[in-house]
Structure formats: C-alpha cells, structure tokens
Design an enzyme around this catalytic site. Structure first.
Site, short mmCIF file in Angstrom:
data_model
loop_
_atom_site.label_atom_id
_atom_site.label_comp_id
_atom_site.label_asym_id
_atom_site.label_seq_id
_atom_site.Cartn_x
_atom_site.Cartn_y
_atom_site.Cartn_z
N LYS A 51 0.80 -1.22 0.00
CA LYS A 51 0.00 0.00 0.00
C LYS A 51 0.84 1.28 0.00
O LYS A 51 0.38 2.33 -0.47
CB LYS A 51 -0.94 0.01 1.20
CG LYS A 51 -2.09 -0.99 1.12
CD LYS A 51 -3.14 -0.56 0.13
CE LYS A 51 -4.39 -1.42 0.23
NZ LYS A 51 -5.46 -0.96 -0.68
N SER A 301 1.09 -9.65 -0.69
CA SER A 301 0.69 -8.25 -0.59
C SER A 301 1.02 -7.58 0.73
O SER A 301 1.16 -6.35 0.79
CB SER A 301 -0.82 -8.12 -0.87
OG SER A 301 -1.55 -9.00 -0.05
#
Length: 316
Positions: A51, A301
């Site tokens: 992110k 991720s």
C-alpha cells in the site's frame, strides 16, 4: 484508464521512499506447487504492505498540487501507509477508522504520526467522514484503490517483477478493490503481454469474479473471510475496466486452502504473511489454474498480522 507511462512516472516519484522487494524461493513450496514459484515479498515493504507504493504516489502528487493535509478511511494497511508518507512529507494526516478497529492497527497508524478518528462500523460511514474532514481543511482524501495515482503506484510491482524474473510465465495477484492488480496488469501487459496475470479472490468474497462473469460491476454483502484485506463488496469503477481488458483468468480459493498456504509459508519459509497474501500461494498450491513446470510469481501483498490472533487464523 492508466497507461504504462503513468506507472513509470510513479516509479520515479516513489523511488526515494519504497523498497525494491525481493523474490523469495522455497524448494519445498515449488515441489508442492509443481512449478518454480517465487514470492514477491511486499510483506517486507515499508509499513508492511504494498500500500505504501500507491499512497506515496498519491500523497506526493497531492503535495505537488499544494495540499497541506490528507485523510483516509481505513483501519489497516492503507491507513498506515498514508500516515507514514504524510509524516515523511511533513504534513498532518487523519485516518478515519471503525469503532471496532483492532487496537494493534490503531497503534500502528499513530506510530506513523497519523491522527485517528473513530466513525461507525462500515466503510459507508467512514468514507464520507474522511472526505468531509479533507474538505473542511482544504486537504485531499486519499482513496484506497479507485484512483489513477494509487493504481499506477501499485503497478510498480509489475515493473520490478519483469526485471527480477525476465522469463516469468505467470503472475498471481490477490484482488480486493482492484488497485493492485489493475496497476500490475497495466505494467505487465503493456510491456510483455505474453506473461499471464491471474487474479485470485476468496470464495467468500467473490465480487470481482461475479462482476467479470456478468461483465458489469456486481456488489455483494460484506464478507467474513479471514483474508480481511480482500473484504471489498465490489470492484472499483476505475479498476474494473482494466481487469476486463487485460486479465487472463480469475480463480477462487477456499478458507481452508488459505489457511493451509498461510501455515506452509510460516512453518517452512519462516515468513509472516497476511491471509490476503496467502491467497496467491493457495492458488498455486491447489492448481488453480495448473502451473505445471512454469515459472510463477505469487504477489505477497502484506504481512501485518495481529500476532495475538494468529492461532485463530491457523485454526481449522
């Protein structure tokens, strides 16, 4: 729709902040999957997830346009990333979190300098409040995925993978709102279109799978999948057209398959990853689709796991 040049521009903008994360390998995992598998280790990234790439690109772009304040609606990785980069750039950030947010996540946001405001229990309550706060102070709201700068920032992962493994056959990417995979698709398909890009969702949160089947955005009720980073109820308005154009395949994995992949990576590779990350490993482990003899990159991720809850994630 974003293009390759936007991803390349993002790479230059974020280069002084983000890590170029490694590809990790395991002989045992490759044997289990029946292919040469490489884990793109975004759990080793700044703030513990991918992110930070999109957040850095968006917040820097906002500052270039004169913004002196940013907000976000998130209790997890996005909120931490926005708080981190805002602190680095010397501007205040407020992260609007649900009233039942895990304390460890709230503490992490505050540790990166972000102010925290509690608001309701759903994204439908948090998002308007974050936008309201931004507007009241001439600031910028930083969306989690449905934004060109966010998408382009996440796409830098695709550029790195192509450089690190020039003969990759396929890349497997988790899908929540679609910011990560839409960016990677743009980078990969506009550079080396023969590389297959496979999306993966939890079967319990299959909004993108249903949307692709209907060829239009479908909304689903909230999910309780252990892959909490993938609990979106529908794909983004900007991300979905990219998936429609470029995605090779989308597969679904069960909760048990996610748990087995999470356990394998923890026990055999000694890597702490999130259940959302484990979806890509699960897809390879259970042949969804079969990758026999191929070189496959599974995007990991993030790794922001509440250690106190880990036993619950691994419980059958």
């Amino acid at each position: 729709m974003i293009r390759l040049e936007h991803v390349k521009e993002a790479r230059q903008r974020i280069a002084d902040v983000v890590h170029v994360t490694p590809l990790l390998t395991s002989e045992q995992l490759s044997l289990r999957c029946g292919c040469d598998i490489y884990l793109k280790a975004e759990h080793l990234q700044k703030t513990g997830s991918f992110k930070i790439r999109g957040a850095t690109n968006k917040v820097k772009e906002a500052v270039e346009r004169g913004a002196g304040y940013v907000t976000a609606a998130s209790s997890g990785n996005h909120g931490q990333a926005v708080a981190y980069i805002a602190q680095k750039l010397g501007i205040p950030a407020t992260i609007v979190v649900p009233e039942d947010a895990a304390q460890c996540k709230v503490d992490a946001i505050r540790s990166y300098g972000g102010a925290v405001e509690e608001c309701g229990f759903t994204s439908a309550e948090r998002l308007p409040r974050a936008k309201e706060l931004a507007a009241s102070q001439n600031g910028i709201y930083i969306p989690p995925y449905d934004d060109p700068c966010i998408m382009a920032g996440q796409g830098t992962i695709g550029l790195e993978i192509l450089e690190q493994l020039g003969d990759a056959d396929a890349i497997v990417v988790p899908i929540g709102g679609g910011g990560l995979i839409s960016g990677i698709l743009t980078a990969v398909k506009e550079t080396r279109p023969k590389v297959r890009v496979i999306g993966v969702e939890p079967a319990m949160a299959n909004d993108t799978w249903l949307s692709l089947k209907q060829q239009s955005i479908v909304s689903i009720p909230g999910s309780k999948t252990i892959a909490d980073g993938l609990r979106t109820t529908q794909p983004g308005d900007l991300t979905f057209p990219v998936l429609m154009k470029y995605l090779d395949d989308l597969v679904l994995v069960s909760e048990e398959e996610i748990r087995q992949a999470l356990r394998f990576v923890l026990e055999r590779m000694k890597q702490m990853i999130e259940p959302s990350s484990a979806t890509t490993v699960a897809a390879a482990m259970f042949g969804k689709p079969p990758f026999s003899g191929k070189k496959v990159v599974a995007v990991i991720s993030g790794g922001n796991v509440d250690v106190g809850e880990l036993h619950l994630l691994l419980k059958d």
